[in-house]
Design a protein around this motif. Sequence first.
Motif, PDB file in Angstrom:
ATOM      1  N   ARG A 173      35.088  37.107  42.334  1.00 44.94           N
ATOM      2  CA  ARG A 173      35.644  37.534  43.622  1.00 44.94           C
ATOM      3  C   ARG A 173      37.022  38.150  43.395  1.00 44.94           C
ATOM      4  O   ARG A 173      37.768  37.728  42.513  1.00 44.94           O
ATOM      5  N   GLY A 174      37.364  39.140  44.174  1.00 45.98           N
ATOM      6  CA  GLY A 174      38.725  39.638  44.244  1.00 45.98           C
ATOM      7  C   GLY A 174      39.293  40.261  42.987  1.00 45.98           C
ATOM      8  O   GLY A 174      40.511  40.234  42.772  1.00 45.98           O
ATOM      9  N   LEU A 175      38.445  40.858  42.147  1.00 44.65           N
ATOM     10  CA  LEU A 175      38.935  41.424  40.894  1.00 44.65           C
ATOM     11  C   LEU A 175      39.796  42.669  41.095  1.00 44.65           C
ATOM     12  O   LEU A 175      40.405  43.163  40.145  1.00 44.65           O
ATOM     13  N   PHE A 176      39.852  43.179  42.320  1.00 47.23           N
ATOM     14  CA  PHE A 176      40.748  44.295  42.614  1.00 47.23           C
ATOM     15  C   PHE A 176      42.198  43.834  42.784  1.00 47.23           C
ATOM     16  O   PHE A 176      43.089  44.660  42.993  1.00 47.23           O
ATOM     17  N   ASN A 177      42.440  42.539  42.721  1.00 48.99           N
ATOM     18  CA  ASN A 177      43.792  42.004  42.883  1.00 48.99           C
ATOM     19  C   ASN A 177      44.750  42.711  41.927  1.00 48.99           C
ATOM     20  O   ASN A 177      44.556  42.708  40.705  1.00 48.99           O
TER      21      ASN A 177
END
Length: 498
Positions: free
Chosen positions: A359-363
């Motif tokens: 989840r949320g690897l674009f952080n």
Amino acid sequence: MLSALILLPLLGAALIGFLPVGMNGKLSRSIALVFASLAFVWIVFLAVQFNPTIVSQQFAEFLPWIDALGLNYYLGIDGLSLPLLLLNGLLTGIAIYSTDEDIQRPRFYYSLLLLLSAGVSGAFLAQDLLLFFLFYELELIPLYLLIAIWGGQRRGYAATKFLIYTAFSGILILASFLGLVWLSGSPSFALESLNSKGLPLATQILLLAGILVGFGIKIPLVPFHTWLPDAHVEASTPISVLLAGVLLKLGTYGLLRFGMYLLPDAWRYVSPALATWAVISVLYGASCAIAQKDMKKMVAYSSIGHMGYILLAAAAATPLSILGTVMQMISHGLISALLFLLVGVVYKKAGSRDLDVLRGLFNPERGMPVVGSLIVIGVMASAGIPGMVGFVAEFVVFRASFAVYPVQTLLCMVGTGLTAVYFLLLTNRAFFGRLSAQVINLPRVYWSDRTPAIILAVLIVILGIQPAWLTRWSEATTTAIANTRSVVAHVSVQGIRD
């Protein structure tokens, strides 16, 4: 000149194999990269010298080998094989560069990679049926070992399954080749000497059936596809890059070179069934991809679907559709290589490919924003977004095929929509939202991890904006193949420009 494309990788493999035991892997990697680069530079040099207006084989090399068998060492390049040779050279270098420096048994590993590259180049260059078969079987051995030794937990099962399927493929292809040569009365296995015109249609269909199933296993087409997802999941990232990017193209290349070209009457007879077969592969591959939670398995099933587009265009057998097959082969090779590379980076850094975990690897601070951006480029290209090479290739395939098989083409276009669905699921689950607790402390992603993917992404965009840089090599050859043989219908390349 052409033999250098085979001898350079073989020489590199031999040199690495004779390195002292215990020599560090960096030296083996450097030597492999040098020889792979030399081979790529040489094919680029040949491409510069290549005359795209000539439809016959260029830079041909002929050497009598075994007269009793009618086997000759006969190599050549035309507009069908040149783009695939360039693709093989590029992806071989990328696979070597992307390999972990601490890989176990590096001398054996890099020797096998170079041997694999030599076998693939030889298959694309061979203008003799038996010589093609020898190179086709040569690449089987190193790929089996690369999966069986450096693969995942179920590598033995995946490698054995691949070996069985591909060995059966080779048996069918060899049987068809032998039957074609003997029944036609040809004195040799040279491609240019074969003529099936005098054979009864039933005999041609029987010979074509062996070629279709044999190369259908390699592509792979449903229902002969089950080895591919297992092989991709268990193979290391560089091997998946080569498997999807280059090795599957041996199947589609074989269909065009030895199926449609040598047995045109039979091809015309079975082409409606081939178009339907393409629809089944496209829709089945896309449906299975939607159901996957493993990122790598999703990309593997997407390959099955996208290879079906090539069969659809080949079934139409028009000048424009055959050009579309070449464009789709190159497009799929670049896009699938990019996606497998990036999925490998995610797995290496996050330790998982499970969409329920990621989840949320674009952080931007603790995630992988650059990797995510590159994946979005690959996803858009695969889904046929304008400005990418995937759009141009699929547009040409659908434009040419619709005039011959409108229903099958429309159904295949549904597969393009499904591609957007499953890749949207992938990006939404893995890259958007809050960074999941399981992957909260990600290692740094270095530019060395991103560079190969950036190169592929740039090529995907450039060829999407300027596809003539790709089509100029193949247009004359594909038009000649369609116009000099019995074809299903005629849709000119000029028609798409007007």
